[in-house]
Design an enzyme around this catalytic site. Structure first.
Site, PDB file in Angstrom:
ATOM      1  N   ASP A 200     -10.989   2.555   4.212  1.00  0.00           N
ATOM      2  CA  ASP A 200     -11.123   1.188   4.332  1.00  0.00           C
ATOM      3  C   ASP A 200     -12.514   1.109   4.102  1.00  0.00           C
ATOM      4  O   ASP A 200     -12.978  -0.029   3.696  1.00  0.00           O
ATOM      5  CB  ASP A 200     -10.616   0.665   5.538  1.00  0.00           C
ATOM      6  CG  ASP A 200      -9.298  -0.295   5.153  1.00  0.00           C
ATOM      7  OD1 ASP A 200      -9.004  -0.624   3.992  1.00  0.00           O
ATOM      8  OD2 ASP A 200      -8.405  -0.506   6.122  1.00  0.00           O
TER       9      ASP A 200
ATOM     10  N   GLN B 269      -4.334  -1.707   9.878  1.00  0.00           N
ATOM     11  CA  GLN B 269      -4.098  -2.986   9.105  1.00  0.00           C
ATOM     12  C   GLN B 269      -4.676  -4.175  10.119  1.00  0.00           C
ATOM     13  O   GLN B 269      -4.503  -4.240  11.393  1.00  0.00           O
ATOM     14  CB  GLN B 269      -2.641  -3.481   8.671  1.00  0.00           C
ATOM     15  CG  GLN B 269      -2.764  -4.611   7.879  1.00  0.00           C
ATOM     16  CD  GLN B 269      -3.296  -4.398   6.306  1.00  0.00           C
ATOM     17  OE1 GLN B 269      -3.491  -3.328   6.111  1.00  0.00           O
ATOM     18  NE2 GLN B 269      -3.817  -5.488   5.788  1.00  0.00           N
TER      19      GLN B 269
ATOM     20  N   LYS C 155       0.725  -1.086  -0.051  1.00  0.00           N
ATOM     21  CA  LYS C 155      -0.023   0.065   0.008  1.00  0.00           C
ATOM     22  C   LYS C 155       0.992   1.196  -0.028  1.00  0.00           C
ATOM     23  O   LYS C 155       0.512   2.277  -0.657  1.00  0.00           O
ATOM     24  CB  LYS C 155      -0.976  -0.033   1.323  1.00  0.00           C
ATOM     25  CG  LYS C 155      -1.883  -1.024   0.972  1.00  0.00           C
ATOM     26  CD  LYS C 155      -2.976  -1.254   2.338  1.00  0.00           C
ATOM     27  CE  LYS C 155      -3.821  -2.471   2.384  1.00  0.00           C
ATOM     28  NZ  LYS C 155      -4.493  -2.666   3.652  1.00  0.00           N
TER      29      LYS C 155
HETATM   30  N1  GUN Z   1      -6.723  -7.255   6.331  1.00  0.00           N
HETATM   31  C1  GUN Z   1      -7.108  -8.033   5.383  1.00  0.00           C
HETATM   32  N2  GUN Z   1      -7.649  -6.973   4.353  1.00  0.00           N
HETATM   33  C2  GUN Z   1      -7.551  -5.807   4.777  1.00  0.00           C
HETATM   34  C3  GUN Z   1      -8.094  -4.424   4.338  1.00  0.00           C
HETATM   35  O1  GUN Z   1      -8.498  -4.289   3.178  1.00  0.00           O
HETATM   36  N3  GUN Z   1      -7.803  -3.522   5.205  1.00  0.00           N
HETATM   37  C4  GUN Z   1      -7.285  -3.457   6.285  1.00  0.00           C
HETATM   38  N4  GUN Z   1      -7.143  -2.325   7.187  1.00  0.00           N
HETATM   39  N5  GUN Z   1      -7.058  -4.507   7.047  1.00  0.00           N
HETATM   40  C5  GUN Z   1      -7.058  -5.565   6.112  1.00  0.00           C
END
Ligand code: GUN
Length: 291
Positions: free
Chosen positions: A119, A96, A52
């Site tokens: 998100d 995350q 990311k």
């Molecule tokens: N863990 C697995 N997928 C995601 C996501 O799209 N965002 C976040 N913050 N954590 C994750």
């Protein structure tokens, strides 16, 4: 059989975003800025967060990675989030997941400012999304919609079967596919661990969205001719055919199933890269909504 190429499509989207960033800067605006909080040293989370941050660089965004120790208290994590919420130079914040067991994930998500929740996990964002009101749409479902849109796949009145009801993928994509929007207007069935006759339900699907995290779960006998398949799963399994001894596979047995499909997403190179592109798109949206 046609491939829904997430790698190429996500690259197109990143180029579009990069061009928008140049336009913003030419107008005297600041670069969009994404902050990511990573708690602990979960290997998969580390890989995702690094991807990311790298994607931010690629499109000209600023990014801040906040690494916190595994044993951080919930209160201190909340404090960090509030700091980011109050920092006007940051447009979007992701924490995350998963978080260590001693931290209440719901409380943490609730602490993120709804305006920075790129998100789209905050209950208020999910509520707005459900009511078709302006909101951040979670990145993986948003990536699926974008693929369906860009490949001009007709969803109206189609039987869409979603396997999995996670808050991140299965639940939101079910709501979105049923909503009165484009893509959308499908007749949606949600299949989960307590569902009966899963094979029969899958055989009714015109569009099959699989988000279980079980390698090669969907086999050739479970799908009908002409189905469009979106495979969200990604599992690392042992392989004697690769140098590393491992390979990534989806929830769909690609080799046997693809011959029956009208369209299918590959793993890797399908939904995965789209998720990151849509997170960037949400961050751009967050930065522009403050202009
Ligand atoms: N863990 C697995 N997928 C995601 C996501 O799209 N965002 C976040 N913050 N954590 C994750």
């Amino acid at each position: 059989m046609n491939i829904l190429d997430g790698k190429k499509t996500s690259n197109d989207i990143k180029n579009e975003i990069a061009n928008e960033v140049v336009s913003l800067i030419n107008l005297g605006m600041k670069k969009p800025h994404l902050a990511a909080i990573l708690v602990g040293d979960n290997g998969a989370s580390e890989t995702y967060v690094n991807a990311k941050v790298k994607a931010c660089e690629r499109v000209g965004f600023d990014s801040t990675l906040i690494r916190l120790n595994d044993n951080i208290t919930e209160d201190l994590l909340v404090e960090q989030i509030i700091k980011v919420n109050n920092n006007d130079s940051i447009d979007g914040l992701i924490v995350q997941l998963p978080l260590p067991k001693h931290i209440d994930e719901k409380k943490i998500i609730n602490t993120i400012s709804i305006n920075k929740d790129v998100d789209g996990f905050h209950p208020l964002n999910i509520g707005n999304m459900t009511l078709n009101l302006p909101s951040f749409i979670p990145a993986t479902p948003a990536g699926i919609l974008e693929l369906l849109l860009r490949y001009d796949i007709d969803t109206v009145g189609k039987n869409c079967v979603v396997l999995g009801r996670s808050h991140i993928v299965g639940l939101p994509i079910s709501i979105l596919m049923a909503s009165n929007s484009k893509p959308g207007n499908s007749t949606v069935t949600i299949v989960h661990s307590k569902s009966k006759n899963i094979k029969d339900l899958c055989l009714k699907a015109d569009i099959l969205i699989v988000a279980l995290g079980i390698a090669n779960f969907i086999t050739n006998d479970m799908v009908k001719e002409g189905v469009c398949i979106i495979d969200v799963g990604i599992t690392r399994i042992k392989s004697d055919k690769t140098k590393s001894g491992w390979k990534l596979v989806g929830d769909v047995d690609f080799k046997s199933v693809s011959e029956k499909c009208s369209y299918i997403t590959p793993v890797p190179g399908g939904v995965g890269p789209m998720t990151i592109a849509m997170l960037l798109k949400n961050t751009l949206l967050a930065s522009k909504s403050k202009i």
